[in-house]
Scaffold this active site. Structure first.
Site, mmCIF file in Angstrom:
data_model
loop_
_atom_site.group_PDB
_atom_site.id
_atom_site.type_symbol
_atom_site.label_atom_id
_atom_site.label_comp_id
_atom_site.label_asym_id
_atom_site.label_seq_id
_atom_site.Cartn_x
_atom_site.Cartn_y
_atom_site.Cartn_z
ATOM 1 N N SER A 1 49.842 45.475 45.454
ATOM 2 C CA SER A 1 48.631 46.519 45.101
ATOM 3 C C SER A 1 48.520 48.036 45.802
ATOM 4 O O SER A 1 47.933 48.763 45.206
ATOM 5 C CB SER A 1 47.938 45.634 44.619
ATOM 6 N N LYS B 1 41.398 47.775 48.411
ATOM 7 C CA LYS B 1 42.142 49.483 47.663
ATOM 8 C C LYS B 1 41.180 49.953 48.759
ATOM 9 O O LYS B 1 40.793 50.046 49.474
ATOM 10 C CB LYS B 1 41.261 48.848 46.326
#
Length: 261
Positions: A42, A102
């Protein structure tokens, strides 16, 4: 009798050494740095599956999630400094309890939206400059053996998997790489307003990231409370492209000690 006493004393000293070592390691992990292994794609191409890093826990202060198994005996946050736009952060998912990594895209009070794959902050377009393509081999990656997603349709095993690449520059001047696979539902979102005490996160591999664009109840991350932040990722210490870090022939030596931008 003296011999037995000597043996018993040696065992006691060994046990004490192990206990002290574990206590020191526990304090170090709680107060300073926590190891983290990248399990998914990701955050490509900033972080690759198999990257190993230490998370700087001092960057944002301490909460209950600073201790192993969230066992710190207090709520809220102490000695806390808020993250900045563009920081790469490890945090505890508010509902599943899993650790995620993230990039901070929205601060408290910010309005965040994605339109046609372009990020908008507080109504202003965040510029992206094309930067060629990111190419990787279409093959099983990491211990989970997951296959990468590609913009070129149906590459065979061992073929090139291609993604469009751009450099995105946030309002505070932080520039970082983002990848595009194609048109997905994540490329167009409503306007999100980040509540006080919360943060909005997105992955750099924009079309292959479970992040704040999807609510927690719908399988996403939603808004993440400040308390759930564990620390900032500053540098890749080690990287292995294989299913195990013991497969030395798969080590990515060019990524050792690489700064995370």
């Amino acid at each position: 009798m003296a011999e037995k006493t000597g043996i018993g004393s040696g065992i006691v000293e060994t046990v004490k050494t192990i206990v002290y070592a574990l206590l020191i390691a526990g304090v170090f992990r709680t107060l300073f740095f926590q190891p983290f292994w990248i399990p998914s794609g990701s955050m490509k191409d900033t972080l690759l599956i198999g990257d190993f890093l230490f998370v700087n826990k001092m960057a944002y202060g301490y909460s209950q999630y600073s201790c192993p198994f969230a066992m710190c005996p207090f709520t809220g946050r102490i000695l806390g400094d808020e993250p900045e736009l563009g920081d790469v952060v490890v945090f505890r998912h508010p509902t599943t309890g899993s650790d995620f990594i993230k990039r901070v895209i929205g601060l408290p009070g910010d309005k965040v939206q994605v339109q046609d794959g372009i990020l908008y902050l507080n109504g202003q377009e965040v510029p992206q400059e094309p930067d060629g393509v990111f190419v990787e081999t279409f093959e099983a990656q990491g211990p989970a053996g997951s296959l990468p997603q590609c913009s070129n349709p149906s590459p065979g095993l061992g073929a090139d998997c291609i993604k469009e690449k751009a450099v995105e520059t946030l309002p505070n001047g932080i520039a970082h790489s983002v990848l595009n696979i194609g048109d997905t539902r994540l490329d167009d979102t409503p306007v999100f307003t980040v509540p006080e005490g919360h943060f909005f996160f997105m992955g750099d591999n924009r079309d292959n990231s479970t992040d704040s664009r999807v609510a927690q109840g719908a399988g996403g991350v939603g808004m993440v409370p400040f308390e759930n932040l564990i620390g900032r990722a500053d540098r890749v210490m080690f990287s292995s492209a294989g299913r195990s870090m013991l497969f030395f022939w798969t080590w990515r030596s060019d990524r050792f000690f690489e700064a995370i931008e």
